[in-house]
Design an enzyme around this catalytic site. Sequence first.
Site, PDB file in Angstrom:
ATOM      1  N   ASP A 162      14.430  -0.773   0.839  1.00 57.53           N
ATOM      2  CA  ASP A 162      15.054  -0.932   2.151  1.00 57.53           C
ATOM      3  C   ASP A 162      16.065  -2.085   2.065  1.00 57.53           C
ATOM      4  O   ASP A 162      17.144  -1.918   1.500  1.00 57.53           O
ATOM      5  CB  ASP A 162      13.907  -1.205   3.140  1.00 57.53           C
ATOM      6  CG  ASP A 162      14.299  -1.057   4.582  1.00 57.53           C
ATOM      7  OD1 ASP A 162      15.354  -1.554   4.973  1.00 57.53           O
ATOM      8  OD2 ASP A 162      13.533  -0.452   5.362  1.00 57.53           O
TER       9      ASP A 162
ATOM     10  N   PHE B  34      13.348   5.002  11.342  1.00 53.70           N
ATOM     11  CA  PHE B  34      12.024   4.502  10.983  1.00 53.70           C
ATOM     12  C   PHE B  34      11.229   5.633  10.330  1.00 53.70           C
ATOM     13  O   PHE B  34      10.868   6.613  10.964  1.00 53.70           O
ATOM     14  CB  PHE B  34      11.274   3.937  12.185  1.00 53.70           C
ATOM     15  CG  PHE B  34      10.228   2.983  11.722  1.00 53.70           C
ATOM     16  CD1 PHE B  34       8.976   3.425  11.351  1.00 53.70           C
ATOM     17  CD2 PHE B  34      10.540   1.639  11.575  1.00 53.70           C
ATOM     18  CE1 PHE B  34       8.018   2.546  10.854  1.00 53.70           C
ATOM     19  CE2 PHE B  34       9.590   0.753  11.079  1.00 53.70           C
ATOM     20  CZ  PHE B  34       8.332   1.208  10.722  1.00 53.70           C
TER      21      PHE B  34
ATOM     22  N   LYS C  93       0.820  -1.195   0.000  1.00 51.48           N
ATOM     23  CA  LYS C  93       0.000   0.000   0.000  1.00 51.48           C
ATOM     24  C   LYS C  93       0.867   1.263   0.000  1.00 51.48           C
ATOM     25  O   LYS C  93       0.399   2.334  -0.351  1.00 51.48           O
ATOM     26  CB  LYS C  93      -0.884   0.051   1.269  1.00 51.48           C
ATOM     27  CG  LYS C  93      -1.742  -1.156   1.476  1.00 51.48           C
ATOM     28  CD  LYS C  93      -2.387  -1.050   2.882  1.00 51.48           C
ATOM     29  CE  LYS C  93      -2.973  -2.375   3.273  1.00 51.48           C
ATOM     30  NZ  LYS C  93      -3.293  -2.423   4.716  1.00 51.48           N
ATOM     31  N   GLY C  94       2.105   1.123   0.442  1.00 54.26           N
ATOM     32  CA  GLY C  94       2.946   2.291   0.703  1.00 54.26           C
ATOM     33  C   GLY C  94       3.077   3.262  -0.453  1.00 54.26           C
ATOM     34  O   GLY C  94       3.195   4.462  -0.253  1.00 54.26           O
TER      35      GLY C  94
HETATM   36  C1  PRP Z   1       7.579  -1.662   2.193  1.00 55.22           C
HETATM   37  C2  PRP Z   1       7.834  -0.973   0.866  1.00 55.22           C
HETATM   38  C3  PRP Z   1       8.405  -2.069   0.013  1.00 55.22           C
HETATM   39  C4  PRP Z   1       9.152  -2.902   1.004  1.00 55.22           C
HETATM   40  C5  PRP Z   1      10.596  -2.521   0.941  1.00 55.22           C
HETATM   41  O1  PRP Z   1       6.342  -2.279   2.128  1.00 55.22           O
HETATM   42  O2  PRP Z   1       6.662  -0.464   0.299  1.00 55.22           O
HETATM   43  O3  PRP Z   1       7.412  -2.837  -0.613  1.00 55.22           O
HETATM   44  O4  PRP Z   1       8.633  -2.609   2.293  1.00 55.22           O
HETATM   45  O5  PRP Z   1      11.315  -3.237   1.877  1.00 55.22           O
HETATM   46  P1  PRP Z   1      12.525  -4.179   1.491  1.00 55.22           P
HETATM   47  O6  PRP Z   1      13.409  -3.402   0.544  1.00 55.22           O
HETATM   48  O7  PRP Z   1      13.180  -4.404   2.829  1.00 55.22           O
HETATM   49  O8  PRP Z   1      12.005  -5.432   0.895  1.00 55.22           O
HETATM   50  P2  PRP Z   1       5.613  -2.977   3.369  1.00 55.22           P
HETATM   51  O9  PRP Z   1       5.922  -4.436   3.348  1.00 55.22           O
HETATM   52  O10 PRP Z   1       5.947  -2.202   4.617  1.00 55.22           O
HETATM   53  O11 PRP Z   1       4.086  -2.848   3.004  1.00 55.22           O
HETATM   54  P3  PRP Z   1       3.200  -1.520   2.719  1.00 55.22           P
HETATM   55  O12 PRP Z   1       3.693  -0.951   1.415  1.00 55.22           O
HETATM   56  O13 PRP Z   1       1.799  -2.044   2.622  1.00 55.22           O
HETATM   57  O14 PRP Z   1       3.416  -0.571   3.868  1.00 55.22           O
END
Ligand code: PRP
Length: 185
Positions: free
Chosen positions: A105, A154, A45-46
């Site tokens: 990340d 964070f 969703k981000g």
């Molecule tokens: C976050 C972001 C990426 C992922 C990146 O999504 O949107 O999809 O983490 O992290 P990584 O590089 O460590 O794999 P999240 O899983 O928090 O879900 P969201 O988008 O629904 O908040």
Amino acid sequence: MTTMHPDVEEILFDEEKIAEIVRNMGRQISEDYKGKNLLLVSVLKGSLIFMADLMREITVPCAIDFLSVSSYGSGTTTSGEVRILKDLDASLDGKDVLVVEDILDSGVTLSYLLKNLSARNPASVRLCTFLDKPERRRVDIKADYIGASVPDKFIVGYGLDYDEFYRNLPYVGALKPCVYSHKEE
Ligand code: PRP
């Protein structure tokens, strides 16, 4: 003047700065994808807010699609497990796919995703991320378009959450450690 949420210790990018970054990214993408078959793939969703802003800064024809993956629990660290929770609606055959993310990340999610999408016969697959946190990288992956780099804090706001909250903050901020430290995985 932006009012800071009491759980936020610092604003990294305010609305004005965000708009400038997104405008520049949109301009660059529009140049690069002239005459291409651009499909923006938003990873929910981000990325929803970034996606909504970015697509309006893109001046070449483009289609959009969405998918949802899960690699995180409610804590703050990635588990390394990636699952597709909602897949794309349409085929990628012949499309120039640009994956739109809020943050890169560890890279675990995106490296899995890029491999998965590349196997669907697209013309090309590239990655556009609003934020990059290179210090946390666990796999070798680089985005083709990066809005800004952030320190290993964070980060919340502009779509990014902690435990599903703070996505609606109009700025990008760093959360106070006391807010999440008791829940760190
Ligand atoms: C976050 C972001 C990426 C992922 C990146 O999504 O949107 O999809 O983490 O992290 P990584 O590089 O460590 O794999 P999240 O899983 O928090 O879900 P969201 O988008 O629904 O908040």
